[in-house]
Design an enzyme around this catalytic site. Sequence first.
Site, mmCIF file in Angstrom:
data_model
loop_
_atom_site.group_PDB
_atom_site.id
_atom_site.type_symbol
_atom_site.label_atom_id
_atom_site.label_comp_id
_atom_site.label_asym_id
_atom_site.label_seq_id
_atom_site.Cartn_x
_atom_site.Cartn_y
_atom_site.Cartn_z
ATOM 1 N N LYS A 18 39.046 59.887 44.133
ATOM 2 C CA LYS A 18 39.437 58.950 43.274
ATOM 3 C C LYS A 18 38.697 58.821 41.980
ATOM 4 C CE LYS A 18 40.366 54.408 44.708
ATOM 5 N NZ LYS A 18 39.587 53.623 43.615
ATOM 6 N N SER A 19 37.404 58.481 42.346
ATOM 7 C CA SER A 19 36.418 58.352 40.963
ATOM 8 C C SER A 19 36.499 59.494 39.994
ATOM 9 C CB SER A 19 35.337 58.117 41.577
ATOM 10 O OG SER A 19 34.900 56.910 42.557
ATOM 11 N N GLY A 88 41.189 49.189 39.259
ATOM 12 C CA GLY A 88 39.919 48.578 38.404
ATOM 13 C C GLY A 88 39.584 49.615 37.657
ATOM 14 N N ARG A 116 40.640 40.267 38.920
ATOM 15 C CA ARG A 116 39.454 40.765 39.167
ATOM 16 C C ARG A 116 38.439 40.614 37.796
ATOM 17 N NH1 ARG A 116 39.875 46.543 41.790
ATOM 18 N NH2 ARG A 116 37.534 46.096 41.993
ATOM 19 N N GLN A 161 31.430 51.458 37.494
ATOM 20 C CA GLN A 161 32.523 51.125 36.464
ATOM 21 C C GLN A 161 32.023 50.527 35.232
ATOM 22 O OE1 GLN A 161 35.617 48.909 38.381
ATOM 23 N NE2 GLN A 161 36.180 50.507 39.892
ATOM 24 N N ASP A 309 32.407 51.069 48.874
ATOM 25 C CA ASP A 309 34.186 51.090 49.502
ATOM 26 C C ASP A 309 34.132 51.324 51.207
ATOM 27 O OD1 ASP A 309 34.996 50.595 47.089
ATOM 28 O OD2 ASP A 309 35.045 52.715 46.295
ATOM 29 N N ARG A 340 37.395 41.235 50.274
ATOM 30 C CA ARG A 340 37.169 41.929 51.414
ATOM 31 C C ARG A 340 36.094 41.691 52.507
ATOM 32 N NH1 ARG A 340 37.064 48.315 48.701
ATOM 33 N NH2 ARG A 340 39.386 48.077 48.574
HETATM 34 C C1 S3P Z 1 34.101 53.124 41.570
HETATM 35 C C2 S3P Z 1 33.303 52.495 41.542
HETATM 36 C C3 S3P Z 1 33.237 51.396 42.519
HETATM 37 C C4 S3P Z 1 34.151 51.457 43.618
HETATM 38 C C5 S3P Z 1 35.573 51.637 43.075
HETATM 39 C C6 S3P Z 1 35.448 52.925 41.918
HETATM 40 C C7 S3P Z 1 34.247 54.082 40.324
HETATM 41 O O1 S3P Z 1 33.119 50.124 41.840
HETATM 42 O O2 S3P Z 1 34.106 50.060 44.566
HETATM 43 O O3 S3P Z 1 36.353 51.939 44.147
HETATM 44 O O4 S3P Z 1 34.867 54.905 40.287
HETATM 45 O O5 S3P Z 1 33.394 54.066 39.232
HETATM 46 P P1 S3P Z 1 32.006 49.080 41.211
HETATM 47 O O6 S3P Z 1 31.538 50.414 40.467
HETATM 48 O O7 S3P Z 1 32.574 48.238 40.187
HETATM 49 O O8 S3P Z 1 31.188 48.822 42.430
#
Ligand code: S3P
Length: 430
Positions: A18-19, A88, A116, A161, A309, A340
């Site tokens: 996903k990332s 997010g 959020r 993120q 996660d 969570r």
């Molecule tokens: C992600 C970073 C994580 C993770 C999210 C995806 C990303 O969040 O929990 O599901 O793709 O950069 P944080 O970086 O805010 O911890």
Amino acid sequence: MAPKARRVGGVVRPPGDKSISHRVLMLAALARGKSELAGLLTGADVKSTARVLRQLGAEIGTIRDSTVQVSGARLTAPGARLNCGNSGTTARLMLGVLAGQTFAATFTGDASLRRRPMRRVTEPLKQMGADIKESGDGLPLTIRGGTLRGLTYASPVASAQVKSAILFAGLTGKVPVTIREPYRSRDHTERLFAHLGLGIHERNGAIVYEPSGHSNIPSFQLPVPGDLSSAAFLVAAAVLAEGGELLVENVGVNPTRTGFLVVLERMGGHVDRVNLRDAGGEPVADLLVRPAPLRGTEVSAAEIPTLVDEVPVLAVLASRARGATVFREVGELRVKESNRLELVAANLRAVGVRADAQGNDLHVEGTEKPPRGRVETASDHRLAMSFAVLGTVEGADVKLSERKSVAISYPGFFDDLRKTGARRTAHGAR
Ligand code: S3P
């Protein structure tokens, strides 16, 4: 006659990471020319990123597992609000992308996303010179980017993120940025920048981006590896089985993401990484998993970003382990797709496990009693999948409040779980 012990077997492939899927779509949309992306996640979150990028003028084919073509373009003002759905990553990274553009755009999302925190991203972007109108610490908000200045930033949270939003702002605003984080978060953005020859490096433990003279992003072809965060559910189901062996193919094993495997080993689980290879600058392996008796452990604050996660599914494993498990400093879990931290503890209690949140720590006491009860997923995909895995153990009767949220990150989850030989998975409303 005693019920047949559950054996696992066969071969499964988790969906695309996903990332990485979000990031390659954004970079391809910013690139000059046509890019080809293979193995993208087809989940709802990635579709949100594609939809938002299309609103900004990028041409993106239908999101599917096979190759998707993206024609990059100069981004243009959207005709409507950018709705990021439940994602997010879409909201936070796209804020970085738009910080370097000269038009205004309003971001919104579903009820979970609107709650959020966004200030963790808007603060540094404002320091870079972006004009952001927000009415609280969340969505909706309006950003008008423009001429940015460079930034040196010490992030209070270890968040990929936040880090990635700043890197994208540096990229689109063509200014240098330096970021420090309390613990190293996932480094997919850095790896992709390096892969595309964009000026990224590490200096004294900080991540540094420096634009080069020509800062055009070249179009590219890239395979997206399978998502370890999704594979974790299949691995957990196999560990909790009573016999057999499962092969989970094509899983990204980037060391900033493999905390789940490290902690699982410490608990007594066995996962062999075979056929180790590279895919577009990311390490990939096949995971060979066998059932194993587990023991409790302590998960340190420094490990949390590498498994952030996977805490819900690790907590489920901890509930089947001998002894107690504690997850230190997991306050960040309160601001994920749901709270969570509280919901993992409350749901474990609802199925007969002793668990609670003490301050920012999560405590789980292992038990041999079969889990029985109703679980409130709060439409959080990772809660639904974690408790579905718990529902596969001998004698379990776990009812989920809903199952359709799995489509956020793993549309084929229940089919794949069944394929592993899971005797029976948690039932629940559709
Ligand atoms: C992600 C970073 C994580 C993770 C999210 C995806 C990303 O969040 O929990 O599901 O793709 O950069 P944080 O970086 O805010 O911890």
